[in-house]
Scaffold this motif. Sequence first.
Motif, PDB file in Angstrom:
ATOM      1  N   ALA A 105      50.681  36.767  42.491  1.00 24.25           N
ATOM      2  CA  ALA A 105      49.266  36.900  42.149  1.00 24.25           C
ATOM      3  C   ALA A 105      49.071  36.925  40.642  1.00 24.25           C
TER       4      ALA A 105
ATOM      5  N   LYS B  32      46.895  34.378  38.242  1.00 18.67           N
ATOM      6  CA  LYS B  32      45.875  34.863  37.317  1.00 18.67           C
ATOM      7  C   LYS B  32      46.144  34.343  35.899  1.00 18.67           C
TER       8      LYS B  32
ATOM      9  N   ASP C 212      35.082  34.670  45.416  1.00 23.96           N
ATOM     10  CA  ASP C 212      36.285  35.373  44.947  1.00 23.96           C
ATOM     11  C   ASP C 212      37.247  35.700  46.074  1.00 23.96           C
ATOM     12  N   TYR C 213      36.715  36.144  47.209  1.00 23.77           N
ATOM     13  CA  TYR C 213      37.597  36.553  48.301  1.00 23.77           C
ATOM     14  C   TYR C 213      38.371  35.383  48.906  1.00 23.77           C
TER      15      TYR C 213
ATOM     16  N   GLN D 291      39.658  32.929  46.782  1.00 24.69           N
ATOM     17  CA  GLN D 291      40.531  32.454  45.711  1.00 24.69           C
ATOM     18  C   GLN D 291      41.980  32.797  46.073  1.00 24.69           C
TER      19      GLN D 291
ATOM     20  N   GLU E  16      44.621  33.779  44.426  1.00 27.09           N
ATOM     21  CA  GLU E  16      45.184  35.021  43.884  1.00 27.09           C
ATOM     22  C   GLU E  16      44.539  36.245  44.525  1.00 27.09           C
ATOM     23  N   GLU E  17      43.253  36.163  44.864  1.00 29.16           N
ATOM     24  CA  GLU E  17      42.580  37.283  45.506  1.00 29.16           C
ATOM     25  C   GLU E  17      43.085  37.478  46.939  1.00 29.16           C
TER      26      GLU E  17
ATOM     27  N   ILE F  17      46.479  39.193  46.676  1.00 31.13           N
ATOM     28  CA  ILE F  17      46.315  40.606  46.326  1.00 31.13           C
ATOM     29  C   ILE F  17      45.831  41.393  47.551  1.00 31.13           C
ATOM     30  N   GLN F  18      44.857  40.846  48.271  1.00 29.47           N
ATOM     31  CA  GLN F  18      44.319  41.503  49.469  1.00 29.47           C
ATOM     32  C   GLN F  18      45.414  41.689  50.527  1.00 29.47           C
TER      33      GLN F  18
ATOM     34  N   GLN G 143      47.716  44.471  49.476  1.00 28.61           N
ATOM     35  CA  GLN G 143      47.084  45.770  49.639  1.00 28.61           C
ATOM     36  C   GLN G 143      47.067  46.188  51.102  1.00 28.61           C
TER      37      GLN G 143
END
Length: 157
Positions: free
Chosen positions: A47, A51, A81-82, A84, A86-87, A90-91, A94
């Motif tokens: 990620a 970025k 964004d959700y 993308q 990289e997002e 990351i999600q 998490q």
Amino acid sequence: MLKYYDELLYFSFKLVGDKEKAKDVIQEAYIRFLEIKDKYEINNERAYLYKITKNIVVQEALENNKLQSTIYEENLHFIPDYEQPEEIIIQEDQEKIFMQIIEELPQRAKEAYILYTIDGYTRKEIASIMDTTSNSVEKLIKRATLKIEEELQKRGF
């Protein structure tokens, strides 16, 4: 870290539209990553590389006064964004960490927490399922919630 090269190259190519320029962007991204890696703890290399790549493209567009056309094209082909890459990464990370924390809870606390927050049962229904009192269920859920919050804070969330 090099295992992400091909997908980063594709991502970069989509942003700049030139394969050689995309390779240069990726090379710069890896250089910046290596410079930062020793100074900061990076939990998700993939990620972070995405970025950095995106930031390099934007920075070069600003320097070359190409931002206006970049913004115009982004407005035509807007991706929230959700969605993308990289997002999304990351999600996913998490969510894995969250589920890992839940798995580490004591069995009864984990069961009560999952039944309440994920499955949507009431405390009274959970008490019936677990053959205990509503008061006990309340305490189990509270302990689980506090433990999850504590672990998330430890991990920087």
